[in-house]
Motif scaffolding. Sequence first.
Motif, PDB file in Angstrom:
ATOM      1  N   ASP A 131       0.673  -1.269  -0.127  1.00 39.24           N
ATOM      2  CA  ASP A 131       0.126   0.005   0.032  1.00 39.24           C
ATOM      3  C   ASP A 131       0.975   1.528   0.184  1.00 39.24           C
ATOM      4  OD1 ASP A 131      -2.282   1.478   0.275  1.00 39.24           O
ATOM      5  OD2 ASP A 131      -2.447   1.287   2.339  1.00 39.24           O
ATOM      6  N   VAL A 132       0.385   2.314  -0.461  1.00 40.61           N
ATOM      7  CA  VAL A 132       0.938   3.676  -0.613  1.00 40.61           C
ATOM      8  C   VAL A 132       0.034   4.668  -0.357  1.00 40.61           C
ATOM      9  CG1 VAL A 132       2.302   5.321  -1.946  1.00 40.61           C
ATOM     10  CG2 VAL A 132       2.760   2.849  -2.399  1.00 40.61           C
ATOM     11  N   VAL A 133       0.250   5.329   0.716  1.00 46.49           N
ATOM     12  CA  VAL A 133      -0.537   6.549   0.894  1.00 46.49           C
ATOM     13  C   VAL A 133      -0.099   8.025   0.588  1.00 46.49           C
ATOM     14  CG1 VAL A 133      -2.155   7.535   2.738  1.00 46.49           C
ATOM     15  CG2 VAL A 133      -1.943   5.070   2.766  1.00 46.49           C
ATOM     16  N   LEU A 134      -0.555   8.776  -0.176  1.00 42.51           N
ATOM     17  CA  LEU A 134       0.119   9.926  -0.454  1.00 42.51           C
ATOM     18  C   LEU A 134      -0.532  11.135   0.434  1.00 42.51           C
ATOM     19  CD1 LEU A 134       0.398   9.587  -4.356  1.00 42.51           C
ATOM     20  CD2 LEU A 134       2.077   8.953  -2.552  1.00 42.51           C
ATOM     21  N   PRO A 135       0.160  12.089   0.720  1.00 39.78           N
ATOM     22  CA  PRO A 135      -0.596  13.234   1.575  1.00 39.78           C
ATOM     23  C   PRO A 135      -1.497  13.961   0.356  1.00 39.78           C
ATOM     24  CG  PRO A 135       1.667  13.939   0.766  1.00 39.78           C
ATOM     25  CD  PRO A 135       1.550  12.551   0.431  1.00 39.78           C
ATOM     26  N   GLU A 136      -2.572  14.694   1.083  1.00 36.52           N
ATOM     27  CA  GLU A 136      -3.573  15.344   0.566  1.00 36.52           C
ATOM     28  C   GLU A 136      -3.018  16.213  -0.421  1.00 36.52           C
ATOM     29  OE1 GLU A 136      -7.688  18.016   1.287  1.00 36.52           O
ATOM     30  OE2 GLU A 136      -6.398  17.364   2.867  1.00 36.52           O
ATOM     31  N   GLY A 137      -3.631  16.419  -1.750  1.00 36.20           N
ATOM     32  CA  GLY A 137      -3.011  17.264  -2.618  1.00 36.20           C
ATOM     33  C   GLY A 137      -2.144  16.806  -3.628  1.00 36.20           C
ATOM     34  N   LEU A 138      -1.544  15.442  -3.289  1.00 38.75           N
ATOM     35  CA  LEU A 138      -0.529  15.116  -4.245  1.00 38.75           C
ATOM     36  C   LEU A 138      -1.080  13.842  -5.041  1.00 38.75           C
ATOM     37  CD1 LEU A 138       2.804  15.215  -4.813  1.00 38.75           C
ATOM     38  CD2 LEU A 138       3.095  13.793  -2.795  1.00 38.75           C
ATOM     39  N   GLY A 139      -2.029  13.091  -4.261  1.00 35.93           N
ATOM     40  CA  GLY A 139      -2.427  11.975  -4.967  1.00 35.93           C
ATOM     41  C   GLY A 139      -2.892  11.958  -6.405  1.00 35.93           C
ATOM     42  N   GLU A 140      -3.841  12.959  -6.689  1.00 35.83           N
ATOM     43  CA  GLU A 140      -4.466  12.988  -8.023  1.00 35.83           C
ATOM     44  C   GLU A 140      -3.660  13.073  -8.982  1.00 35.83           C
ATOM     45  OE1 GLU A 140      -7.904  15.874 -10.182  1.00 35.83           O
ATOM     46  OE2 GLU A 140      -7.142  16.459  -8.154  1.00 35.83           O
ATOM     47  N   GLY A 141      -3.793  11.952  -9.910  1.00 36.61           N
ATOM     48  CA  GLY A 141      -3.010  11.811 -11.061  1.00 36.61           C
ATOM     49  C   GLY A 141      -1.601  11.441 -11.001  1.00 36.61           C
ATOM     50  N   MET A 142      -1.301  10.962  -9.667  1.00 34.00           N
ATOM     51  CA  MET A 142       0.110  10.762  -9.369  1.00 34.00           C
ATOM     52  C   MET A 142       0.329   9.191  -9.486  1.00 34.00           C
ATOM     53  SD  MET A 142       2.997  11.827  -8.670  1.00 34.00           S
ATOM     54  CE  MET A 142       2.854  13.576  -8.460  1.00 34.00           C
ATOM     55  N   ASP A 143       1.362   8.913 -10.090  1.00 33.35           N
ATOM     56  CA  ASP A 143       1.862   7.482 -10.118  1.00 33.35           C
ATOM     57  C   ASP A 143       2.432   6.755  -8.704  1.00 33.35           C
ATOM     58  OD1 ASP A 143       2.328   4.800 -10.644  1.00 33.35           O
ATOM     59  OD2 ASP A 143       3.826   5.311 -12.012  1.00 33.35           O
ATOM     60  N   LYS A 144       1.453   6.040  -7.872  1.00 36.08           N
ATOM     61  CA  LYS A 144       1.945   5.837  -6.495  1.00 36.08           C
ATOM     62  C   LYS A 144       3.397   4.813  -6.567  1.00 36.08           C
ATOM     63  CE  LYS A 144      -2.248   6.020  -4.025  1.00 36.08           C
ATOM     64  NZ  LYS A 144      -3.420   5.111  -3.339  1.00 36.08           N
ATOM     65  N   THR A 145       3.366   4.129  -7.829  1.00 41.95           N
ATOM     66  CA  THR A 145       4.722   3.284  -7.799  1.00 41.95           C
ATOM     67  C   THR A 145       5.850   4.178  -7.825  1.00 41.95           C
ATOM     68  OG1 THR A 145       4.501   3.525 -10.304  1.00 41.95           O
ATOM     69  CG2 THR A 145       3.384   1.491  -8.796  1.00 41.95           C
ATOM     70  N   ALA A 146       5.862   5.625  -8.055  1.00 44.79           N
ATOM     71  CA  ALA A 146       7.096   6.440  -8.074  1.00 44.79           C
ATOM     72  C   ALA A 146       7.643   6.678  -6.646  1.00 44.79           C
ATOM     73  CB  ALA A 146       6.641   7.773  -8.720  1.00 44.79           C
ATOM     74  N   PHE A 147       6.755   6.375  -5.728  1.00 42.06           N
ATOM     75  CA  PHE A 147       7.259   6.379  -4.454  1.00 42.06           C
ATOM     76  C   PHE A 147       7.254   4.989  -3.680  1.00 42.06           C
ATOM     77  CE2 PHE A 147       4.760  10.198  -5.528  1.00 42.06           C
ATOM     78  CZ  PHE A 147       5.572  11.119  -5.076  1.00 42.06           C
ATOM     79  N   SER A 148       7.007   3.846  -4.310  1.00 44.20           N
ATOM     80  CA  SER A 148       7.146   2.684  -3.633  1.00 44.20           C
ATOM     81  C   SER A 148       8.539   1.979  -3.851  1.00 44.20           C
ATOM     82  CB  SER A 148       5.874   1.657  -4.215  1.00 44.20           C
ATOM     83  OG  SER A 148       6.206   1.585  -5.561  1.00 44.20           O
ATOM     84  N   ASN A 149       9.142   2.631  -4.674  1.00 39.95           N
ATOM     85  CA  ASN A 149      10.621   2.023  -5.049  1.00 39.95           C
ATOM     86  C   ASN A 149      11.745   2.445  -4.206  1.00 39.95           C
ATOM     87  OD1 ASN A 149       9.407   0.859  -7.351  1.00 39.95           O
ATOM     88  ND2 ASN A 149       9.711   2.511  -8.553  1.00 39.95           N
ATOM     89  N   ILE A 150      11.325   2.486  -2.853  1.00 34.68           N
ATOM     90  CA  ILE A 150      12.393   2.867  -1.983  1.00 34.68           C
ATOM     91  C   ILE A 150      13.205   1.496  -1.451  1.00 34.68           C
ATOM     92  CG2 ILE A 150      10.998   4.677  -0.881  1.00 34.68           C
ATOM     93  CD1 ILE A 150      10.510   2.629   1.521  1.00 34.68           C
ATOM     94  N   SER A 151      12.835   0.280  -1.774  1.00 37.20           N
ATOM     95  CA  SER A 151      13.549  -0.860  -1.512  1.00 37.20           C
ATOM     96  C   SER A 151      13.730  -1.679  -2.707  1.00 37.20           C
ATOM     97  CB  SER A 151      12.513  -1.638  -0.710  1.00 37.20           C
ATOM     98  OG  SER A 151      13.012  -2.943  -0.268  1.00 37.20           O
ATOM     99  N   THR A 152      14.708  -2.296  -2.581  1.00 29.55           N
ATOM    100  CA  THR A 152      15.028  -3.142  -3.868  1.00 29.55           C
ATOM    101  C   THR A 152      14.434  -4.210  -4.121  1.00 29.55           C
ATOM    102  OG1 THR A 152      17.484  -2.266  -3.673  1.00 29.55           O
ATOM    103  CG2 THR A 152      17.104  -4.319  -5.145  1.00 29.55           C
ATOM    104  N   PRO A 153      13.520  -4.711  -5.093  1.00 28.81           N
ATOM    105  CA  PRO A 153      13.050  -6.250  -5.124  1.00 28.81           C
ATOM    106  C   PRO A 153      14.012  -7.473  -4.745  1.00 28.81           C
ATOM    107  CG  PRO A 153      12.519  -4.823  -7.050  1.00 28.81           C
ATOM    108  CD  PRO A 153      13.636  -3.999  -6.288  1.00 28.81           C
ATOM    109  N   LEU A 154      13.389  -8.065  -3.804  1.00 25.70           N
ATOM    110  CA  LEU A 154      14.276  -9.310  -3.418  1.00 25.70           C
ATOM    111  C   LEU A 154      13.898 -10.307  -3.786  1.00 25.70           C
ATOM    112  CD1 LEU A 154      14.691  -7.892   0.411  1.00 25.70           C
ATOM    113  CD2 LEU A 154      16.335  -7.472  -1.555  1.00 25.70           C
TER     114      LEU A 154
END
Length: 251
Positions: A131-154
């Motif tokens: 799950d990815v929860v973006l702050p209000e005002g940032l989520g509309e039209g934003m690709d959540k996967t841009a913020f989910s890559n903080i970890s290397t796929p293992l």
Amino acid sequence: MKKYFITGIALCMGFISFAQKAVDLKLNPEIGKPLNIDMLVKTDVDGPQSMIMDMNMKMIMTPTEKQGDNFKIESVTKAIKVDVDAGMMTMSYNSEEESEDEMSQMLGSQFAKIIDKTITLVLTPKGKPVDVVLPEGLGEGMDKTAFSNISTPLPDGPVAPGATWQNSADMANNPLIAKTETTSTFKEESAEGYVIDVVGKLLDQSAQEVGTVSGTYTLDKKTLFTKNGQIKTAIEVQGAKVISDVTLTVQ
């Protein structure tokens, strides 16, 4: 901006050799301990509207709780500095200084959407986003996967140096990239950590290759989060070639 949350340049000199044993790579963050992240992005656009941009972002990432087998992570961007050279036009922005001209104020109004705002992620032990929860005002039209890559796929199971594994990720709202496909290789276990090489391709909506990605990550042996890394992406789209170099250090 697609965040390729991915890792590191590790110097080969002075590394200690380890036995070629298999390791089950799983996230093991220290709950409540913040990580300070420094990310430098150098982007070169060669095309009808050529541009060179240097951006430095400082973030704090904190594992806040364990939810079953998964981990809740809170990430906050604390500072952004940007320098843009577009030939006849240049602009700069520093979130830690007052904007004095129209261009920097324009950039400031965009970056204000993420400065000091909390992005919440839930990751599996293998680094996959639940799950990815973006702050209000940032989520509309934003690709959540841009913020989910903080970890290397293992990898799913134990691996020894030389082993490879594949990963793919859909980019739901990205106008240029629909999907990434990567192959990771466990290069070595060094004194710095686990060194992972990554190569891959970027696909558009028609499943055509429009770019490539390559880099190296060094993962902390205890937490399995990135300690440092460097990754390069090259994309050709609409008559322009865009090359980005991302350098990441974590303390």
